[in-house]
Structure formats: C-alpha cells, structure tokens
Design a protein around this motif. Structure first.
Motif, PDB file in Angstrom:
ATOM      1  N   HIS A  84       0.904  -0.826   0.229  1.00  0.00           N
ATOM      2  CA  HIS A  84       0.083  -0.157  -0.332  1.00  0.00           C
ATOM      3  C   HIS A  84       1.016   1.465  -0.432  1.00  0.00           C
ATOM      4  CE1 HIS A  84      -3.302   2.504   1.619  1.00  0.00           C
ATOM      5  NE2 HIS A  84      -2.113   3.429   2.079  1.00  0.00           N
ATOM      6  N   LEU A  85       2.137   1.720   0.834  1.00  0.00           N
ATOM      7  CA  LEU A  85       2.602   2.770   0.805  1.00  0.00           C
ATOM      8  C   LEU A  85       4.230   3.018   0.119  1.00  0.00           C
ATOM      9  CD1 LEU A  85       3.541   2.458   4.950  1.00  0.00           C
ATOM     10  CD2 LEU A  85       2.303   3.791   3.809  1.00  0.00           C
ATOM     11  N   ASN A  86       4.201   1.219  -0.618  1.00  0.00           N
ATOM     12  CA  ASN A  86       5.259   2.134  -2.030  1.00  0.00           C
ATOM     13  C   ASN A  86       4.277   2.286  -3.197  1.00  0.00           C
ATOM     14  OD1 ASN A  86       7.551   0.892  -1.006  1.00  0.00           O
ATOM     15  ND2 ASN A  86       6.961  -1.058  -1.299  1.00  0.00           N
ATOM     16  N   ASP A  87       2.918   1.505  -2.972  1.00  0.00           N
ATOM     17  CA  ASP A  87       1.882   1.927  -4.119  1.00  0.00           C
ATOM     18  C   ASP A  87       0.966   3.693  -4.408  1.00  0.00           C
ATOM     19  OD1 ASP A  87       2.433  -0.161  -5.891  1.00  0.00           O
ATOM     20  OD2 ASP A  87      -0.101  -0.633  -5.052  1.00  0.00           O
ATOM     21  N   LEU A  88       1.716   3.723  -2.360  1.00  0.00           N
ATOM     22  CA  LEU A  88       1.404   5.236  -2.334  1.00  0.00           C
ATOM     23  C   LEU A  88       2.085   6.176  -2.839  1.00  0.00           C
ATOM     24  CD1 LEU A  88      -0.869   7.434  -1.050  1.00  0.00           C
ATOM     25  CD2 LEU A  88       0.329   6.963   0.601  1.00  0.00           C
ATOM     26  N   ALA A  89       3.517   5.805  -2.803  1.00  0.00           N
ATOM     27  CA  ALA A  89       4.787   6.792  -3.261  1.00  0.00           C
ATOM     28  C   ALA A  89       4.864   6.803  -4.161  1.00  0.00           C
ATOM     29  CB  ALA A  89       6.171   6.121  -2.289  1.00  0.00           C
ATOM     30  N   ALA A  90       4.847   5.661  -5.258  1.00  0.00           N
ATOM     31  CA  ALA A  90       5.166   5.709  -6.427  1.00  0.00           C
ATOM     32  C   ALA A  90       3.997   6.860  -7.306  1.00  0.00           C
ATOM     33  CB  ALA A  90       4.669   4.389  -6.951  1.00  0.00           C
ATOM     34  N   ILE A  91       2.903   6.608  -6.918  1.00  0.00           N
ATOM     35  CA  ILE A  91       1.704   7.895  -7.321  1.00  0.00           C
ATOM     36  C   ILE A  91       2.291   9.441  -6.849  1.00  0.00           C
ATOM     37  CG2 ILE A  91      -0.243   8.295  -6.747  1.00  0.00           C
ATOM     38  CD1 ILE A  91      -1.014   4.845  -7.009  1.00  0.00           C
ATOM     39  N   PHE A  92       2.231   9.024  -5.605  1.00  0.00           N
ATOM     40  CA  PHE A  92       2.024  10.808  -5.009  1.00  0.00           C
ATOM     41  C   PHE A  92       3.353  11.456  -5.398  1.00  0.00           C
ATOM     42  CE2 PHE A  92      -2.646   9.823  -3.720  1.00  0.00           C
ATOM     43  CZ  PHE A  92      -2.794  10.323  -3.628  1.00  0.00           C
ATOM     44  N   ASP A  93       4.325  10.744  -5.198  1.00  0.00           N
ATOM     45  CA  ASP A  93       5.713  11.064  -5.410  1.00  0.00           C
ATOM     46  C   ASP A  93       6.617  11.697  -6.328  1.00  0.00           C
ATOM     47  OD1 ASP A  93       4.815  11.084  -1.767  1.00  0.00           O
ATOM     48  OD2 ASP A  93       6.765   9.826  -1.763  1.00  0.00           O
ATOM     49  N   ASP A  94       6.214  10.923  -7.313  1.00  0.00           N
ATOM     50  CA  ASP A  94       6.508  10.823  -8.272  1.00  0.00           C
ATOM     51  C   ASP A  94       5.637  10.699 -10.228  1.00  0.00           C
ATOM     52  OD1 ASP A  94       8.468   9.773  -6.953  1.00  0.00           O
ATOM     53  OD2 ASP A  94       8.368   7.390  -6.990  1.00  0.00           O
ATOM     54  N   ALA A  95       4.559  10.350  -9.442  1.00  0.00           N
ATOM     55  CA  ALA A  95       3.819  10.162 -10.629  1.00  0.00           C
ATOM     56  C   ALA A  95       2.811  11.666 -11.466  1.00  0.00           C
ATOM     57  CB  ALA A  95       2.666   9.078 -11.109  1.00  0.00           C
ATOM     58  N   LEU A  96       2.312  12.447 -10.534  1.00  0.00           N
ATOM     59  CA  LEU A  96       2.242  14.338 -10.612  1.00  0.00           C
ATOM     60  C   LEU A  96       2.611  14.688 -11.417  1.00  0.00           C
ATOM     61  CD1 LEU A  96       0.035  15.006  -7.010  1.00  0.00           C
ATOM     62  CD2 LEU A  96      -0.952  13.681  -9.247  1.00  0.00           C
TER      63      LEU A  96
END
Length: 218
Positions: A84-96
């Motif tokens: 869950h946290l790894n997906d969260l980091a990938a989306i909100f920290d890297d993909a926006l």
C-alpha cells in the motif's frame, strides 16, 4: 509461542525481500493472490478468523507457501501495508505532473487520488473499520490524505505566489476543501447504491472540482 493476535509487525518474514514487496502490485503472482485473499478475508471475517488455511484455500495455494514466504499473519499484514505505502509513494511522490492551470491540475490530482483509493479500497475500508484493532493499517491509510495535503499545500502556495489564484485565498482551507471533496466522494461511491447520491466520476471532476477551482481564480 508467538501470540497470533499480536500486531508488532516485525519485518522478519522469511524469504521475501523489499524489492519483491514493491513488485507485488506490478506483476500478478502468488504473492498478489495470497495478499488479496488475506485482505478479502479481513473484510469478510476479520483478523482473528482469517486463518492461514482459509487464506490458502481462497488463494488456491498450499498453506506451506504462505508460511514459507510470509512466516505468519503478521508477515502478511506487514506485506499488505508495504504494498500500500509503496504504491502510494509511486503515485503521489513520482507520478503527479502539474501544468500550472488550476482547473486542470486539481482535476488531475483528484483523478489520481480517486484511482488510488479505488485500487486500494479494501485496505482503506479495513483501516477505517478496524482502526482500534489494527492501528498499523489505520496509520497506513492515514498516509493518503497526509501526502495529498502536503502536495496540495505546496501547490496552492506556489500558485498564490504566481498570482494564479487569489491572494486572499486561505491556502490551508483550500487544501482541506479539496481533500474533503475527494474523500467524501470516495466514501459515497463505495458505500451507497442510491442513484440520487451517486454521480459519475467525470461529473464529479467537472461539477465539483472544476467549480471549486474556478472560485480560486483572480
């Protein structure tokens, strides 16, 4: 003997690396089948009744596979949280990606938020329903609005400095309004079937998020 009810969440489960956990959400595998079965049972019967045998049966794997890869239910729960946290980091920290247009950006951010919540809705529901019995899951779920708030706060501050939103805008209040709009829509969408309460996601973005974004323009 270790108490099955303990939620110490040690990261000492056997034969599974952090890299494997990161890849769980990217490549369908036995890991995903096991974790998804575990999550489903947490919702259906709760942590106590989600036995290794039941998880194995639902995932269509041998119980020994679960013991070998995750050690026990604490290992399973830790892996769920890590995914869950790894997906969260990938989306909100890297993909926006931001464009500088307030309407476009808030719609894109809201769409990203909704897509993540939908993908992880079972974990979110567990975090909300089992907040006292599973504090680690609850805290992981809290990271969603916390990270969203951080991104929005920085974004609104920069937009105000560039005169792209009104100088009079209360940045903190604007941030929380976007979070409340999105969280409220998500909960309504997953909880209710009444067509009077449900709106299409694109309608939500256009009629709620865009409307709010327009109100911020100078």
């Amino acid at each position: 003997m270790q108490n099955e009810n303990s939620l110490s969440f040690k990261r000492e489960y056997d034969n599974i690396t952090k890299e494997e956990v990161r890849n769980m959400s990217k490549q369908p595998s036995k890991y995903d089948l096991i974790l998804n079965a575990f999550i489903t049972l947490l919702i259906e019967v709760g942590y106590q009744s989600a036995t290794i045998n039941k998880i194995a049966e639902k995932a269509n794997v041998n119980p020994s596979t679960i013991f070998r890869k995750f050690k026990d239910k604490e290992g399973l729960l830790s892996a769920v949280i890590d995914r869950h946290l790894n997906d969260l980091a990938a989306i909100f920290d890297d993909a926006l990606v931001v464009t500088g247009d307030i309407e476009t950006d808030l719609i894109n951010m809201s769409r990203t938020y909704q897509e993540f919540q939908e993908k992880h809705q079972e974990v979110v529901l567990i975090g909300l329903q089992e907040s006292f019995r599973m504090p680690k899951v609850s805290h992981a779920v809290e990271e969603i609005p916390v990270r969203f708030r951080k991104i929005l706060l920085q974004y609104f501050t920069e937009m105000r400095a560039q005169n792209k939103i009104k100088k009079s805008v209360d940045v903190e209040a604007a941030v929380m309004n976007v979070i409340w709009l999105n969280f409220g829509y998500f909960l309504t969408a997953i909880r209710y079937d009444n067509p009077e309460l449900i709106t299409d996601p694109e309608d939500f973005y256009e009629k709620q998020i865009r409307f709010f974004a327009k109100s911020l323009r100078p």
